[in-house]
Scaffold this active site. Sequence first.
Site, PDB file in Angstrom:
ATOM      1  N   HIS A  32     -41.261   8.263   1.415  1.00 23.74           N
ATOM      2  CA  HIS A  32     -42.682   8.048   1.115  1.00 23.74           C
ATOM      3  C   HIS A  32     -43.553   8.639   2.225  1.00 23.74           C
ATOM      4  O   HIS A  32     -43.746   9.834   2.249  1.00 23.74           O
ATOM      5  CB  HIS A  32     -42.934   6.555   0.893  1.00 23.74           C
ATOM      6  CG  HIS A  32     -44.254   6.261   0.277  1.00 23.74           C
ATOM      7  ND1 HIS A  32     -44.570   6.626  -1.004  1.00 23.74           N
ATOM      8  CD2 HIS A  32     -45.364   5.662   0.778  1.00 23.74           C
ATOM      9  CE1 HIS A  32     -45.825   6.276  -1.266  1.00 23.74           C
ATOM     10  NE2 HIS A  32     -46.315   5.689  -0.203  1.00 23.74           N
ATOM     11  N   CYS A  86     -49.331   3.546 -13.690  1.00 22.80           N
ATOM     12  CA  CYS A  86     -47.897   3.233 -13.590  1.00 22.80           C
ATOM     13  C   CYS A  86     -47.048   4.338 -12.984  1.00 22.80           C
ATOM     14  O   CYS A  86     -46.049   4.075 -12.312  1.00 22.80           O
ATOM     15  CB  CYS A  86     -47.323   2.895 -14.973  1.00 22.80           C
ATOM     16  SG  CYS A  86     -48.433   1.927 -16.018  1.00 22.80           S
ATOM     17  N   HIS A  92     -43.870   0.771   5.476  1.00 29.35           N
ATOM     18  CA  HIS A  92     -44.978   1.616   5.002  1.00 29.35           C
ATOM     19  C   HIS A  92     -45.816   1.996   6.209  1.00 29.35           C
ATOM     20  O   HIS A  92     -46.784   1.296   6.554  1.00 29.35           O
ATOM     21  CB  HIS A  92     -45.811   0.869   3.957  1.00 29.35           C
ATOM     22  CG  HIS A  92     -46.796   1.771   3.275  1.00 29.35           C
ATOM     23  ND1 HIS A  92     -47.946   2.200   3.881  1.00 29.35           N
ATOM     24  CD2 HIS A  92     -46.779   2.355   2.053  1.00 29.35           C
ATOM     25  CE1 HIS A  92     -48.615   3.001   3.050  1.00 29.35           C
ATOM     26  NE2 HIS A  92     -47.913   3.115   1.929  1.00 29.35           N
ATOM     27  N   MET A 145     -44.974  -7.123  -9.158  1.00 31.38           N
ATOM     28  CA  MET A 145     -45.926  -6.450 -10.052  1.00 31.38           C
ATOM     29  C   MET A 145     -47.215  -7.261 -10.178  1.00 31.38           C
ATOM     30  O   MET A 145     -47.177  -8.469 -10.322  1.00 31.38           O
ATOM     31  CB  MET A 145     -45.295  -6.302 -11.438  1.00 31.38           C
ATOM     32  CG  MET A 145     -46.252  -5.749 -12.462  1.00 31.38           C
ATOM     33  SD  MET A 145     -45.373  -4.805 -13.692  1.00 31.38           S
ATOM     34  CE  MET A 145     -46.571  -4.704 -14.986  1.00 31.38           C
ATOM     35  N   CYS A 200     -45.518   4.664  -9.227  1.00 25.56           N
ATOM     36  CA  CYS A 200     -44.318   3.935  -8.788  1.00 25.56           C
ATOM     37  C   CYS A 200     -43.114   4.187  -9.687  1.00 25.56           C
ATOM     38  O   CYS A 200     -41.978   4.197  -9.226  1.00 25.56           O
ATOM     39  CB  CYS A 200     -44.596   2.432  -8.755  1.00 25.56           C
ATOM     40  SG  CYS A 200     -45.787   2.000  -7.484  1.00 25.56           S
ATOM     41  N   HIS A 201     -43.351   4.332 -10.995  1.00 24.67           N
ATOM     42  CA  HIS A 201     -42.217   4.412 -11.916  1.00 24.67           C
ATOM     43  C   HIS A 201     -41.826   5.842 -12.283  1.00 24.67           C
ATOM     44  O   HIS A 201     -40.773   6.047 -12.885  1.00 24.67           O
ATOM     45  CB  HIS A 201     -42.525   3.628 -13.203  1.00 24.67           C
ATOM     46  CG  HIS A 201     -42.722   2.156 -12.960  1.00 24.67           C
ATOM     47  ND1 HIS A 201     -41.681   1.264 -12.857  1.00 24.67           N
ATOM     48  CD2 HIS A 201     -43.843   1.430 -12.774  1.00 24.67           C
ATOM     49  CE1 HIS A 201     -42.155   0.047 -12.631  1.00 24.67           C
ATOM     50  NE2 HIS A 201     -43.469   0.128 -12.573  1.00 24.67           N
TER      51      HIS A 201
END
Length: 545
Positions: free
Chosen positions: A327, A50, A369, A91, A53-54
């Site tokens: 990113h 997790c 991306h 998700m 991303c979080h």
Amino acid sequence: MRKIAFGGSVLGLTLGAALAAGTAPGAWAQEPQLSKEERDRAKQVYFERCAGCHGVLRKGATGKSLEPVNTTKLGQDRLEKIIALGTDGGMVNFDDILSKQEIASMAKYIQTAPDVPPEHGLKDMLASWKLIVPPDQRPKQQMNKLNLKNVFAVTLRDSGEVALIDGDTKQISSIVKTGYAVHISRLSESGRYVYTIGRDGLTTLIDLWMEKPAVVATLKAGSDARSVDTSKFKGFEDKYAIVGTYWPPQYVITEGDTLKPLKVVSTRGVTVDGEYHPEPRVASIVSSHIKPEWVVNVKETGQILLVDYSDIKNLKTTTIESAKFLHDGGWDSSKRYFLVAANASHKIAVVDTKEGKLAALIDTKKIPHPGRGANFTHPKFGPVWATGHLGADVVTLIGTDPEKNKASAWKVVQELKHIGAGNLFVKTHPVSKNLWADAPQNPEKDIAESVAVWSLDALDKAPEVINIAKLAGLPETKAIKRAVHPEFSADGTEVWISLWGGKVDPSAIVVLDDKTRKLKAVIKDPKLVTPTGKFNVYNTQKDIY
Ligand code: DHE
């Protein structure tokens, strides 16, 4: 249900989307209780699945905030459902990876205050640093017969290893142990050293000159990391390396040939919105060929740092304001401009590294991306750089020549219709007439297992779609064999594509002839566990893409 998974973690539009929807106030009047054992296991799962991303502190980045103030509003049942089944927001379901008990623990865990991992300063790094073969005990010349330019460093994601594959014979020449869920490899300017970074911050230095290329030094740069690069400017070749970490949020400059840590710089600070952020993680790093500088992209602040390494005692840094959350990215063909995805803002930021300024902030379709992107000359618009998108079924072409093609510069000049969303990487090569794009995060098996190829002189025509999994002839398995990360051979005649299956499923690397787009070889070996990124020595050394 449309699900776009990314990195074993989720591409955060997930719990976040549900949170934003503001579900009924939670069932938990007070913090849920976890036994020590349950908490330790949940902490581990959070890091592995997790945090990417979080965020470690759960403040949210590509994925939204999972702080208790938000998660407790959802309550245990709803959280369990989201974790188990995923959401339309992006998700993935975890019911195939985690047990019912683990899902329940995770739902409880994210309603409690986040664990804050320890800092990792110079002293800790020095204690972790291992110089396995000092420079004076290394070969003075190349001791093997490999054509080093055409060696591929291949990420074996789930075994925490890198395979060095001879691009000419397609034989595995060595497999070296690296960090946990190893992420990327980069090359020294000389092409002698491979630097590999694991998600656990373990940085590995591999000497390609040894009879059997092997690890000569390691450094634990932090507890969570994704990026590494080297000093490439004239006079600084192989002198320094830089490792960016997610946790602690900082970068470290090391000696290039030993990884001895020299200087640690925190990236904690203020975002482009003017707010303090405690966890601004280092995303991509690239090394300039025209100045003694690294471009360090700080995810949460949206600030791009130009770090001048000519005098690291008196480090000079230019801070360029762009957009959140930074990113991945790459150079344009002139290597003056660096283009990076601010993926949650659906923008590409362009830095003019000669002037040390932001050249443009370009709106694109959802979640660009690029990987490092792809450069070629468009028949109508001159030099362009391409990026794919996780969140849209297009490949975007951006003009990159403000001198001779001013009207197209820093504009989206064309959007090529891709086979679906969920693209991660695009690639071409100066001698190639093709543009290759994958779509491994697409929920449809057929699409995720295929790549699209456009002819550069007929970009208005639909791409050819090649099902890489079918070509490989691997046995049918339940897990999708994601076709991921096209990479060219040094001479630009072959395209290598990984088939990324489950950890216990057979995987392969499929090699196609770029000109004919026909199968040339399938590299299969039980030791090729979950191959993902492939880094051709020469192309990575020279930033050819
Ligand atoms: Fe990556 C590059 C971060 C998931 C394969 N990845 C990068 C970079 C960053 C990053 C910051 C740029 C490094 C640079 O250029 O210095 N990646 C992350 C994540 O935070 C994320 C979303 C979730 C996570 O928990 O790690 C994530 N990445 C993945 C994957 O799941 C991929 C597809 C498979 C894998 O091996 O883990 C994956 N990422 C890659 C690859 C590159 C990369 C192959 C290098 C591309 C290149 O051509 O340079």
